[in-house]
Design a protein around this motif. Structure first.
Motif, short mmCIF file in Angstrom:
data_model
loop_
_atom_site.label_atom_id
_atom_site.label_comp_id
_atom_site.label_asym_id
_atom_site.label_seq_id
_atom_site.Cartn_x
_atom_site.Cartn_y
_atom_site.Cartn_z
N SER A 130 0.97 -0.97 0.02
CA SER A 130 0.23 -0.57 -0.02
C SER A 130 0.87 0.86 -0.11
N VAL A 131 2.43 0.86 0.71
CA VAL A 131 3.07 2.23 0.85
C VAL A 131 3.32 3.23 -0.64
N TRP A 132 2.96 2.12 -1.66
CA TRP A 132 3.61 2.68 -3.05
C TRP A 132 2.25 2.98 -3.70
N GLY A 133 0.98 2.28 -3.47
CA GLY A 133 0.30 3.23 -4.35
C GLY A 133 -0.51 4.61 -3.12
N THR A 134 -0.31 5.10 -2.41
CA THR A 134 -0.16 5.90 -1.62
C THR A 134 1.10 7.14 -2.35
N GLY A 135 2.40 6.63 -2.57
CA GLY A 135 3.25 7.55 -2.92
C GLY A 135 2.77 7.94 -3.44
N TRP A 136 2.41 7.14 -5.01
CA TRP A 136 2.21 7.62 -6.50
C TRP A 136 0.76 8.27 -5.99
N ALA A 137 -0.48 8.35 -5.36
CA ALA A 137 -1.61 9.34 -4.92
C ALA A 137 -0.58 10.51 -4.69
N THR A 138 0.05 10.95 -3.65
CA THR A 138 0.71 11.70 -2.94
C THR A 138 1.34 12.59 -3.80
N LEU A 139 2.11 11.79 -4.90
CA LEU A 139 2.96 12.81 -6.00
C LEU A 139 1.92 13.50 -6.99
N GLN A 140 0.67 12.38 -7.05
CA GLN A 140 -0.65 13.27 -7.74
C GLN A 140 -1.21 14.45 -7.30
N TYR A 141 -1.44 14.65 -6.02
CA TYR A 141 -1.85 15.30 -5.21
C TYR A 141 -0.14 16.90 -5.67
N VAL A 142 0.50 16.45 -5.07
CA VAL A 142 1.49 17.46 -4.97
C VAL A 142 1.01 18.39 -6.14
N LYS A 143 1.50 18.12 -7.44
CA LYS A 143 1.56 18.42 -8.74
C LYS A 143 0.41 19.68 -8.50
N ARG A 144 -1.30 18.58 -8.60
CA ARG A 144 -2.68 19.66 -8.69
C ARG A 144 -2.69 20.09 -7.87
N VAL A 145 -2.65 19.85 -6.34
CA VAL A 145 -3.26 20.69 -4.85
C VAL A 145 -2.69 21.54 -4.83
N GLN A 146 -3.23 22.72 -4.65
CA GLN A 146 -2.35 23.75 -3.98
C GLN A 146 -2.17 23.33 -1.97
N LEU A 147 -1.25 22.81 -1.70
CA LEU A 147 -1.30 23.03 0.04
C LEU A 147 0.01 23.62 0.51
N PRO A 148 -0.08 24.10 1.21
CA PRO A 148 1.02 24.63 2.23
C PRO A 148 2.66 23.62 2.47
N TRP A 149 3.14 22.82 1.40
CA TRP A 149 3.24 21.48 1.87
C TRP A 149 4.19 21.45 2.59
N ARG A 150 5.35 23.39 2.14
CA ARG A 150 6.64 23.23 3.48
C ARG A 150 5.57 22.90 4.72
N ARG A 151 5.06 23.52 5.05
CA ARG A 151 4.33 23.52 6.50
C ARG A 151 4.09 21.88 7.11
N LEU A 152 3.50 21.23 6.35
CA LEU A 152 2.89 20.40 6.13
C LEU A 152 3.99 19.20 6.49
N MET A 153 4.98 19.16 5.86
CA MET A 153 6.14 18.20 6.45
C MET A 153 6.19 17.14 6.96
N PRO A 154 6.90 18.87 8.23
CA PRO A 154 7.15 18.74 9.80
C PRO A 154 6.12 17.57 10.33
N ALA A 155 5.08 18.19 9.90
CA ALA A 155 3.68 17.26 10.63
C ALA A 155 3.86 15.97 10.39
N ALA A 156 4.24 15.21 8.90
CA ALA A 156 3.94 14.37 8.45
C ALA A 156 5.05 13.47 8.53
N VAL A 157 6.89 13.85 9.01
CA VAL A 157 7.36 13.09 9.49
C VAL A 157 6.92 12.99 11.35
N LEU A 158 6.47 14.19 12.26
CA LEU A 158 5.62 13.69 13.09
C LEU A 158 4.31 12.62 13.54
N ALA A 159 3.67 12.20 12.05
CA ALA A 159 2.87 11.09 12.46
C ALA A 159 4.35 10.03 11.97
#
Length: 253
Positions: free
Chosen positions: A52-81
């Motif tokens: 499942s990590v591969w599907g999740t990784g692919w989905a993340t990549l597609q969303y990063v390209k198309r959805v505007q989010l403060p990714w730099r601010r969210l990356m530390p949160a992802a590490v905390l997750a």
């Protein structure tokens, strides 16, 4: 061969659902346990993460390209997750999750009812915070849900999405994109633990990874095409299914 075909197809469906609203484990984990009833549970769970990590990784990549989010601010949160997930897995070795197993259907039911009652919930993207405040709230959500993922797990993606909608003011499309980033890190940390303990069937994980990515591709495209309303509808269906599954596991099995 029949078992491999079965779990590969289940992985495709799981990738599709995960890419849209989370909850793919609702399909893939039972399929693995059904196909390989004599296997060690930890090995099946590790193999599930390995695919499942591969599907999740692919989905993340597609969303990063198309959805505007403060990714730099969210990356530390992802590490905390990820850190929370590892801590939850360690806590599971110390205490039982039986109490949480019985409480989970009730928590999901509350999420389900609240989402249905608030018909405008998650339809408009109106972030409540910015800058450091947004990073801190996202980090708190990530740490708490990440811990839950490592300790127990069912519905992790749905909890991420609901809390990002409710607390941060995201719509369901942006919440789904953010949840993928969080899930990617929790999966990576969990896989490191499973692999270190030898709980991974690489050949099965590899086959399921291919179909999981295909399902993720289809789900991501539909989510991006149809937007927050579509994601909200799938989210409600997935949470409803999770309520039935977790209630059965807690009280009837």
């Amino acid at each position: 061969m029949l078992e491999l075909v079965t779990v590969a197809f289940a992985s495709l469906l799981a990738g599709f659902i995960d890419a849209v609203a989370g909850g793919g484990g609702l399909i893939l984990v039972p399929a693995l346990f059904s196909a390989f009833p004599n296997a060690v549970p930890a090995t099946l769970l590790g193999t599930n993460k390995g695919a499942s990590v591969w599907g999740t990784g692919w989905a993340t990549l597609q969303y990063v390209k198309r959805v505007q989010l403060p990714w730099r601010r969210l990356m530390p949160a992802a590490v905390l997750a990820g850190v929370g997930s590892f801590a939850g897995a360690w806590a599971l070795t110390m205490v039982s999750a039986d109490g949480l197993r019985k409480a989970l259907p009730l928590v999901l039911l509350a999420v389900f009812i609240y989402t249905l009652a608030k018909k405008d919930l998650g339809r408009e993207h109106a972030p409540r915070f910015s800058g450091r405040a947004e990073a801190m709230v996202a980090g708190g959500i990530a740490l708490a849900v990440g811990f839950y993922d490592g300790f127990f797990g069912p519905g992790t993606g749905s909890f991420f999405m609901f809390l990002f909608v409710r607390l941060l003011g995201y719509d369901f499309l942006h919440a789904s994109a953010t949840a993928k980033l969080m899930n990617l890190l929790t999966n990576v940390f969990a896989i490191s633990l499973f692999v270190s303990k030898g709980h991974m069937w690489w050949h099965v994980a590899a086959m399921m990874a291919v179909t999981n990515v295909i399902g993720s591709l289809l789900g991501t495209r539909l989510a991006l095409k149809h937007g927050a309303g579509f994601v909200r509808g799938v989210f409600i269906v997935v949470v409803g299914a999770l309520i039935l599954k977790t209630a059965y596991d807690a009280f009837l099995r």
